[in-house]
Design a protein around this motif. Structure first.
Motif, PDB file in Angstrom:
ATOM      1  N   LYS A  49       0.841  -1.205   0.000  1.00 36.48           N
ATOM      2  CA  LYS A  49       0.000   0.000   0.000  1.00 36.48           C
ATOM      3  C   LYS A  49       0.871   1.248   0.000  1.00 36.48           C
ATOM      4  N   ALA A  50       1.942   1.229   0.791  1.00 34.02           N
ATOM      5  CA  ALA A  50       2.846   2.378   0.849  1.00 34.02           C
ATOM      6  C   ALA A  50       3.524   2.608  -0.502  1.00 34.02           C
ATOM      7  N   LEU A  51       3.941   1.546  -1.163  1.00 36.60           N
ATOM      8  CA  LEU A  51       4.569   1.681  -2.475  1.00 36.60           C
ATOM      9  C   LEU A  51       3.586   2.229  -3.510  1.00 36.60           C
ATOM     10  N   VAL A  52       2.362   1.746  -3.495  1.00 38.79           N
ATOM     11  CA  VAL A  52       1.338   2.231  -4.420  1.00 38.79           C
ATOM     12  C   VAL A  52       1.087   3.716  -4.182  1.00 38.79           C
ATOM     13  N   GLU A  53       1.014   4.093  -2.928  1.00 35.61           N
ATOM     14  CA  GLU A  53       0.785   5.501  -2.593  1.00 35.61           C
ATOM     15  C   GLU A  53       1.935   6.373  -3.102  1.00 35.61           C
ATOM     16  N   LEU A  55       3.907   5.733  -5.658  1.00 38.43           N
ATOM     17  CA  LEU A  55       3.803   5.795  -7.112  1.00 38.43           C
ATOM     18  C   LEU A  55       2.688   6.732  -7.558  1.00 38.43           C
ATOM     19  N   GLU A  56       1.554   6.687  -6.866  1.00 40.59           N
ATOM     20  CA  GLU A  56       0.433   7.557  -7.221  1.00 40.59           C
ATOM     21  C   GLU A  56       0.770   9.021  -6.995  1.00 40.59           C
ATOM     22  N   ASN A  57       1.647   9.300  -6.026  1.00 34.98           N
ATOM     23  CA  ASN A  57       2.040  10.674  -5.733  1.00 34.98           C
ATOM     24  C   ASN A  57       3.212  11.139  -6.610  1.00 34.98           C
ATOM     25  N   GLY A  58       3.657  10.293  -7.521  1.00 38.09           N
ATOM     26  CA  GLY A  58       4.716  10.675  -8.448  1.00 38.09           C
ATOM     27  C   GLY A  58       6.108  10.478  -7.913  1.00 38.09           C
ATOM     28  N   HIS A  59       6.254   9.802  -6.797  1.00 39.16           N
ATOM     29  CA  HIS A  59       7.572   9.535  -6.238  1.00 39.16           C
ATOM     30  C   HIS A  59       7.981   8.116  -6.598  1.00 39.16           C
ATOM     31  N   PRO A  60       9.202   7.935  -7.081  1.00 40.75           N
ATOM     32  CA  PRO A  60       9.651   6.577  -7.375  1.00 40.75           C
ATOM     33  C   PRO A  60       9.827   5.766  -6.091  1.00 40.75           C
ATOM     34  N   PRO A  61       9.616   4.476  -6.158  1.00 36.74           N
ATOM     35  CA  PRO A  61       9.799   3.648  -4.962  1.00 36.74           C
ATOM     36  C   PRO A  61      11.269   3.596  -4.583  1.00 36.74           C
ATOM     37  N   PRO A  62      11.576   3.301  -3.315  1.00 32.99           N
ATOM     38  CA  PRO A  62      12.963   3.186  -2.887  1.00 32.99           C
ATOM     39  C   PRO A  62      13.672   2.082  -3.693  1.00 32.99           C
ATOM     40  N   LEU A  63      14.988   2.205  -3.847  1.00 33.75           N
ATOM     41  CA  LEU A  63      15.743   1.247  -4.657  1.00 33.75           C
ATOM     42  C   LEU A  63      15.581  -0.195  -4.180  1.00 33.75           C
TER      43      LEU A  63
END
Length: 66
Positions: A49-53, A55-63
């Protein structure tokens, strides 16, 4: 003697498991749809859920999350 009677009885049962491709496709499709519906309606784990959020906010997921 009972074992012999069971084998004779089993040999008289007609083989009725001759499915057409259409029947098999219907059965498998229905089963897969049921599983798919269960997966889609299941809650996502908090980490996803945190990763989806993000991505939806335009921030790339952590490496490390890829």
């Amino acid at each position: 003697m009972q074992e012999s009677n069971r084998h004779q009885w089993a040999n008289r049962i007609p083989n009725s498991l001759n499915f057409s491709q259409e029947q098999v496709t219907f059965i498998l499709g229905h089963s897969l749809r049921s599983v798919y519906d269960d997966v889609v309606t299941a809650d996502l784990p908090d980490r996803l859920k945190a990763l989806v959020e993000q991505l939806e906010n335009g921030h790339p997921p952590p490496l490390g999350a890829r």
